[in-house]
Structures are given as C-alpha cells and as structure tokens.
Enzyme design. Structure first.
Site, PDB file in Angstrom:
ATOM      1  N   ARG A 246       0.821  -1.048   0.159  1.00 58.74           N
ATOM      2  CA  ARG A 246      -0.123   0.025  -0.011  1.00 58.74           C
ATOM      3  C   ARG A 246       0.840   1.027  -0.118  1.00 58.74           C
ATOM      4  NH1 ARG A 246      -3.366  -2.304  -1.955  1.00 58.74           N
ATOM      5  NH2 ARG A 246      -5.603  -2.759  -1.324  1.00 58.74           N
TER       6      ARG A 246
ATOM      7  N   GLU B 221      -2.356   8.101  -5.920  1.00 57.48           N
ATOM      8  CA  GLU B 221      -2.305   7.231  -7.296  1.00 57.48           C
ATOM      9  C   GLU B 221      -3.649   7.724  -8.329  1.00 57.48           C
ATOM     10  OE1 GLU B 221      -3.083   3.018  -6.226  1.00 57.48           O
ATOM     11  OE2 GLU B 221      -1.025   3.047  -5.614  1.00 57.48           O
TER      12      GLU B 221
ATOM     13  N   HIS C  22       0.225  -0.073 -10.064  1.00 53.84           N
ATOM     14  CA  HIS C  22      -0.383  -0.852  -9.001  1.00 53.84           C
ATOM     15  C   HIS C  22      -1.068  -1.870  -9.643  1.00 53.84           C
ATOM     16  CE1 HIS C  22      -3.295  -0.338  -5.142  1.00 53.84           C
ATOM     17  NE2 HIS C  22      -3.190  -1.647  -5.663  1.00 53.84           N
TER      18      HIS C  22
END
Length: 529
Positions: free
Chosen positions: A235, A264, A282
């Site tokens: 994370r 993000e 990601h």
C-alpha cells in the site's frame, strides 16, 4: 440468520463471474462503470450492497447518504479505499477477499526483487535506445543476500517461500506472528531495530494503518546498510516517498521497486523517474487469475451468507463470523432481550453514561464472548441513536456514548450455561440472568426475583412488581382482561430474595400499560422481542 441483501451494485470492472454467481442465486446485480461520487450515491438509493475494487472511494459522505446500504464488498485485500469507521458507525458490514490475490502479489514482489538485482529495466531501455553497455549494468546475485519481509501474512509468507529458492536468507517482522510460528515457514523473526542493519532487500506486506504509515522512513533508511533496496507491492504510504527519494539520491538506497504510491496516480514524478526505481501502476493483483479468483471468492462469500451460512472475510466485524451461526442465534436473541429489559429498568435512555457488565458462565461460552456483549448493547441502546444500532455499530457507538462495557467469563467448566447482564446508572444497579432452553431465550432471574421454570422472552412482554399478597395476581389478570389485553401467558417469580414479579405475554403491544397497575401490582416495563 441469513444476510438480508438482495440488490447489488458492482463497479470497478470486477470480473463478470462475480455477477454470474450472484445472479444464479436469485440476487439482482447492476454492473456499472466507474462513477462520480454523486452518481454512486444516486445508484445506492436502490441498492443494499456495493462491490468495488480499489478505484472507487467509499467515503463517509457516500455511506451516510446511503441509508439502505448493508454490505460493502472489496474484491481484493486492502480496504483503505473504504471508510471503515463510518461503515461501522452506520452498521454496514465490510467484506474483503484476503486470499484471492495472494499469489499474484507475491509473484509481482519476487519479480521486482529479481529485476532490481540485475538492472533489468534500465538495461532493457538502454538496448532499445541502440546502446550496448554491458559494463554499466553490473548486477549482483540474490544468493546469500538477506531479505527482510515486513508483514508475515499470506503474501509475506509466499514471498519468503519463493525467495528462499534463490538462496536468500529471510528475516521478518510481524507483531502478530510468534518466533516459533515464523520458524515453521523458515523465517527468522526479529524486531525492527534488528532488521535494518542486516537487510540487503526490504519488502513490505502490511495494511496501511496508523502504525505502518511511513514504516520505511528517513530514520529507518539511515540505519540500513548502504546499498539497501526497497520493494513496496502493498500500500502507498507505508514507504515515506520523500525519504526514499533522498536515500536514492544519496546512494544510501541502491534501488526501489514500487507498485503503489501515496497518491495514485502520482502527480510528483521525481521518484518514479529516478533511474534506480522500477515502478508499475498498481499491478500487484492485476492478473487474470487473481481477478477471477477474488471475484469468485467474493460472490461465494456473499451467497453463503445470504443462505444463512457463516460470514467470511469481514474487515470491520470479525466476531460476526461465528455470531450468525445457527447455534449462536438464540444466544444473540437472549443477549438482546436481557439488554432491553435491564436497559428499561435502569432508564439508560436518559443519555447519561452507565456501566454494563456481561458475565458468561458454562461450557463452550468462550467463543460467544466477542459478540454477546454487542448483542446486549443492541438491546440496551435501541432507540438511543438516530440511525439505529446493530451488532456492527454497537461497540463503537457505546464507546462514543461513554458506556463502560466489561465482558467476563466465569466457571467455564460448569454444565449450566447462562448470561448475566448488570447495568449500573446513578448508583442504582439492575441485573438479569438468562439462558437458552429449547433454542428459546429464557429469563431466569430479574433483580433477585427467580422464575423457577424460566420466562420465554418472545412477543410482547410486560413486567409488574407484586406486593406478595394473594390478591395481586388475580387482580392484575382482571385488570388486563378489562383492558382487552389478549393474554398468552402469565408467570410469577417465587423462592427469591427479591420482590415478587409477574411476567405477562400479550398478543400485541398495549398502548398505555402504565395505567394498568393495581393496588397490589406496580407496572415496571413493557418491551417487544
């Protein structure tokens, strides 16, 4: 006890198998593309369940605006895109699929580690630019190097297992895993202070919580050996990105593999553009296999719960996994009923803080300890909150209201199983004791008055305090009959140290029960179960 959901909103491109499985069970599923916050709130007006991946942000504003929302499902592991506190406060279950993307995330981590060791990305880019720079990209073997795994859950363990096959020594840290347990999967557990100086590679596999934010910081990087490499496929926010960039520029850190970022997509590209950084957008769980796996797992968890089976993957109410089983159901009803009775007697609706003690006695009661206290709170706090209270929200709402709750386990080997609820407010104490008889919640004792055969707690119940005279019961029954109360049962306490009580069950709720007290019997309370 089946999970009462039927209309499901699915977004973020969750694999179609999820919708197919849910529809096969007769559930209505709406598949929607990525939505704005306002569009999401509008859609939730007609749905009781929301299924997301990581793109949709389920904020407190969204949850507050969706009063019919009962369940939020996350197709994946992390739930940091969901406001857990708000969901809990509003009694909304949050469910994830912690095992579905384990292998994909672990493999992505291992690929990052291997690529860092041999400069694969920069060497590839150089060759595509027409250069042949063999000496520039001198790598290093993984064999004999020390890998530090921070977080020894499913993914951390899979990474450790795979990297040991390269001949790496694996050390790790996890406050929830003992040294003995770590040794079982060939990891030497250490404290963080012992990890930093020895690690050649550090990979993080923890959730993003206050305790893990900036776990990799300027301080921790300064205590590492020069040339350490850092990987984050967990994370964003676990690694302090500014500190990492500074360490890369100084040479303290030789490289980093980043799949996740604090923002993000990132808008400050200085870190991702650093030549010693390998980065991906990601992609840790972004494989066809993982997305099918989490979609199927989430759908099966929901279908099982809708059929009355156990709840799995709960992120904000783990105790409910066993609370909703068939065996636990009558005990939940008992806890709620005892809470309602003692709460009314104590007058807890006044808004003043009070103390609650729940005491469990008997064999096989320990596994009920996590949820019976919540069940009692539901009965106690009914009507005290604007948006209602349920097993999910009760503990949090109780803390916010200043209610002090104690749950005890006594006589765990006793054959008889009982629950005792004690409420103390303004120096006055009220106690109810009950059990389950034939799968029915049963009151055994109330404020020292014992019901020898027990009072089944169901339907509409009224309690009166008698003066012990022979005329009390006859007079009370006559008064109830005159008020056209449809009596179903009347029981009196006996052989007790407390004052005689009369428990009356009627077919329906009485409008003004306080007017029914007689010369020999005083009205105490009325409650529906």
């Amino acid at each position: 006890m089946a999970l009462p959901v039927s209309r499901i909103l699915m977004t973020d491109g969750i694999n179609v198998q999820c919708a197919e499985i849910l529809r096969s069970q007769g559930l209505h599923v709406t598949v929607a593309p990525k939505m704005s916050k306002d569009e999401l709130i509008k859609q939730l007006e007609s749905h009781d369940t929301l299924l997301v991946r990581s793109a949709t942000k389920v904020t407190s504003q969204v949850i507050q605006a969706a009063p019919t929302l009962k369940l939020i499902g996350r197709a994946g592991t992390g739930v940091d895109n969901i406001d857990l506190d708000s969901a809990t406060r509003h009694g909304v279950l949050v469910m994830n699929t912690p095992g579905g993307n384990t292998l994909s995330a672990a493999e992505h981590t291992c690929v990052m580690i291997a690529a860092l060791s041999r400069n694969l990305v920069t060497a590839c880019t150089s060759l595509k630019d027409g250069k042949w720079e063999r000496s520039k990209f001198m790598g290093s073997e993984l064999y004999g190097k020390t890998l530090a795994v921070l977080g020894l859950g499913r993914i951390g363990r899979e990474v450790a297992h795979r990297m040991r096959s390269f001949g790496m020594k694996v050390i790790g840290f996890d406050p929830m895993v003992s040294a003995e347990a770590a040794r079982e999967f060939h990891v030497e557990k250490r404290e963080l202070d012992q990890i930093w100086p020895d690690a050649d590679y550090i990979t993080v596999h923890t959730p993003l919580i206050p305790q893990t934010r900036n776990l990799i910081s300027a301080d921790s990087l300064s205590r590492c050996k020069p040339g350490v490499r850092v990987v984050n496929v967990a994370r964003g926010g676990i690694v302090d990105e500014a500190a990492l960039l500074a360490a890369l520029e100084s040479g303290q850190c030789a490289g980093a593999g980043l799949d996740v970022f604090a923002e993000e997509p990132p808008t400050d590209l200085r870190l991702v553009r650093h030549p010693a950084v390998i980065c991906t957008p990601h992609l840790g769980a972004n494989t066809g296999e993982a997305q099918r796996r989490v979609a199927v797992e989430l759908a099966e968890q929901i279908c099982t719960a809708v059929r009355g089976g156990p709840l799995a993957g709960l992120a904000n109410a783990a105790c409910l996994t066993s609370a909703l089983s068939g065996e636990s159901r009558p005990w939940l009803q008992l806890g709620r009923a005892l809470g309602a009775v003692t709460g009314q007697l104590a007058g807890v609706g006044s808004g003043r803080p009070f103390e609650l003690q729940v005491t469990l006695r008997g064999q096989e009661m320990s596994h009920m300890r996590p949820f019976l206290g919540s069940s009692v709170l539901v009965g106690l706090m009914s009507g005290m909150t604007q948006n209602g209270v349920n097993l999910i929200s009760a503990p949090l709402l109780a803390r916010e209201a200043g209610i002090r709750v104690t749950c005890l386990l006594e006589d765990p080997e006793a054959t008889a199983r009982t629950v005792t609820v004690t409420v103390e407010l303004d120096g006055r104490r009220h106690t109810a004791n009950g059990t389950v008889q034939g799968e029915q919640a049963t009151l055994l004792e109330l404020d020292g008055s014992v019901f020898e055969s027990g009072v089944t707690l169901g339907g509409n119940m009224l309690f009166f305090q008698a003066d012990g005279s022979g005329a009390a019961l006859t007079e009370l029954i006559s008064t109830l009959a005159a008020a056209q109360a449809q009596l179903q049962s009347v029981l009196t306490s006996s052989g007790s140290s407390g004052k005689p009580l009369v428990a009356v069950r009627t077919q329906s709720k009485l409008e003004t029960p306080e007017l029914l007290q007689t010369q020999h019997a005083k009205f105490m309370l009325q409650t529906e179960f």
